[in-house]
Scaffold this active site. Structure first.
Site, short mmCIF file in Angstrom:
data_model
loop_
_atom_site.label_atom_id
_atom_site.label_comp_id
_atom_site.label_asym_id
_atom_site.label_seq_id
_atom_site.Cartn_x
_atom_site.Cartn_y
_atom_site.Cartn_z
N GLY A 1 -11.74 18.03 -6.94
CA GLY A 1 -11.25 19.19 -6.19
C GLY A 1 -12.14 19.50 -4.99
O GLY A 1 -13.16 18.83 -4.76
N ALA B 1 -12.66 24.90 -11.15
CA ALA B 1 -11.66 25.49 -12.05
C ALA B 1 -10.65 26.27 -11.22
O ALA B 1 -10.93 26.66 -10.08
CB ALA B 1 -12.31 26.42 -13.08
N ASP B 2 -9.48 26.48 -11.80
CA ASP B 2 -8.46 27.28 -11.10
C ASP B 2 -8.52 28.74 -11.52
O ASP B 2 -8.26 29.63 -10.70
CB ASP B 2 -7.07 26.71 -11.40
CG ASP B 2 -6.95 25.30 -10.84
OD1 ASP B 2 -7.00 25.14 -9.61
OD2 ASP B 2 -6.85 24.35 -11.64
N GLY C 1 -5.79 20.11 -9.54
CA GLY C 1 -5.92 18.86 -8.79
C GLY C 1 -5.29 17.66 -9.50
O GLY C 1 -5.41 16.53 -9.05
N GLU D 1 -10.74 15.07 -16.75
CA GLU D 1 -11.73 16.15 -16.68
C GLU D 1 -12.06 16.68 -18.07
O GLU D 1 -13.21 16.91 -18.42
CB GLU D 1 -11.21 17.30 -15.81
CG GLU D 1 -11.14 16.96 -14.33
CD GLU D 1 -10.51 18.08 -13.53
OE1 GLU D 1 -9.64 18.80 -14.06
OE2 GLU D 1 -10.89 18.24 -12.35
O1 DER Z 1 -7.96 20.22 -10.94
C1 DER Z 1 -8.98 20.78 -11.28
O2 DER Z 1 -9.23 21.11 -12.45
C2 DER Z 1 -9.93 21.19 -10.19
O3 DER Z 1 -11.23 21.29 -10.71
C3 DER Z 1 -9.45 22.52 -9.68
O4 DER Z 1 -9.19 23.32 -10.76
C4 DER Z 1 -10.44 23.21 -8.77
O5 DER Z 1 -10.13 22.77 -7.52
P1 DER Z 1 -10.72 23.51 -6.24
O6 DER Z 1 -12.23 23.45 -6.41
O7 DER Z 1 -10.21 22.65 -5.11
O8 DER Z 1 -10.19 24.90 -6.23
#
Ligand code: DER
Length: 225
Positions: free
Chosen positions: A29, A85-86, A99, A105
């Site tokens: 990400g 993380a989201d 992502g 992950e």
């Molecule tokens: O896909 C995922 O889990 C990524 O880690 C995502 O959650 C975080 O992506 P970002 O750092 O681009 O917001």
């Protein structure tokens, strides 16, 4: 600071946690991007580490930075995994998978002694679920699985697409983005979803994050856990 500057700050701060000789899980990400850049700089200055990527995208990025990579199967143990993380709730429960790399992950995180989550403050939520929960399914019969989930929880879900085709993950699966809006019992939902035939895994990371590094627009960074 802009969102990107915040991401860079937390990525670089997390890189400081990496010690010589470590095996490091590297996330996927736009926040983990800055971790990889920072680790690349350290590797070029002589830091001796081996990294386990959480996606093809991250593996490519890391190789371009001359970061030594090893496969998860070749890693006896992962000392630390650093990932984005989201959504992050007050208990440190996560929604990940924005992502599309949630399966790799989650496996890399599960093999790690510690999971450090790096994020900008917008990812902090009181309750998980506003971000649609990614559920990874095998393509065979995915419509039945979608109907099962939608009926079971009275929610809507959307097959994730890319260029008007179903998005195919690194491992050849599809992703259903499930709009729960609010998830009252994340641990129970995580288990229930993964018992549905055809579901590979989902983006709920329960009791996995050992600490979080959160960046704010004023430039401050809060480490907790
Ligand atoms: O896909 C995922 O889990 C990524 O880690 C995502 O959650 C975080 O992506 P970002 O750092 O681009 O917001």
């Amino acid at each position: 600071l802009t969102a990107n500057e915040i991401k860079r700050k937390v990525g670089e701060q997390a890189a400081e946690l990496v010690q010589p000789g470590m095996t490091v899980g590297i996330g996927t990400g736009s926040t983990a991007y800055w971790l990889v850049m920072a680790l690349g700089e350290k590797v070029r200055q002589g830091l001796d580490i081996r990294c386990v990527p959480t996606s093809r995208e991250t593996a490519k990025l890391a190789s371009e930075q001359q970061i030594p990579l090893i496969a998860l199967n070749d890693a006896a143990v992962i000392d630390i995994t650093i990932d984005g993380a989201d959504e992050i709730d007050p208990q440190g429960q996560l929604i990940k998978g924005g992502g599309g790399a949630l399966l790799q992950e989650k496996m890399v995180a599960a093999a790690s002694r510690q999971l450090v989550i790096i994020a900008d403050h917008t990812k902090l939520v009181k309750q998980l679920g506003v971000f649609p929960l990614p559920v990874e399914v095998i393509p065979f019969g995915w419509k039945q699985v979608q109907r099962h989930i939608e009926a079971l929880y009275s929610i809507k879900s959307i097959l994730r697409t890319k260029d008007d085709q179903p998005l195919v993950t690194d491992h050849g699966h599809y992703i259903l983005d499930c709009h729960f809006n609010q998830i009252a019992d994340a641990p129970a939902l995580n288990i229930a979803l993964n018992t549905i035939p055809g579901v590979v895994d989902n983006g709920l990371f329960i009791k996995m994050a050992t600490c979080t590094i959160i960046g704010y627009p004023d430039g401050s960074v809060k480490e907790s856990g």
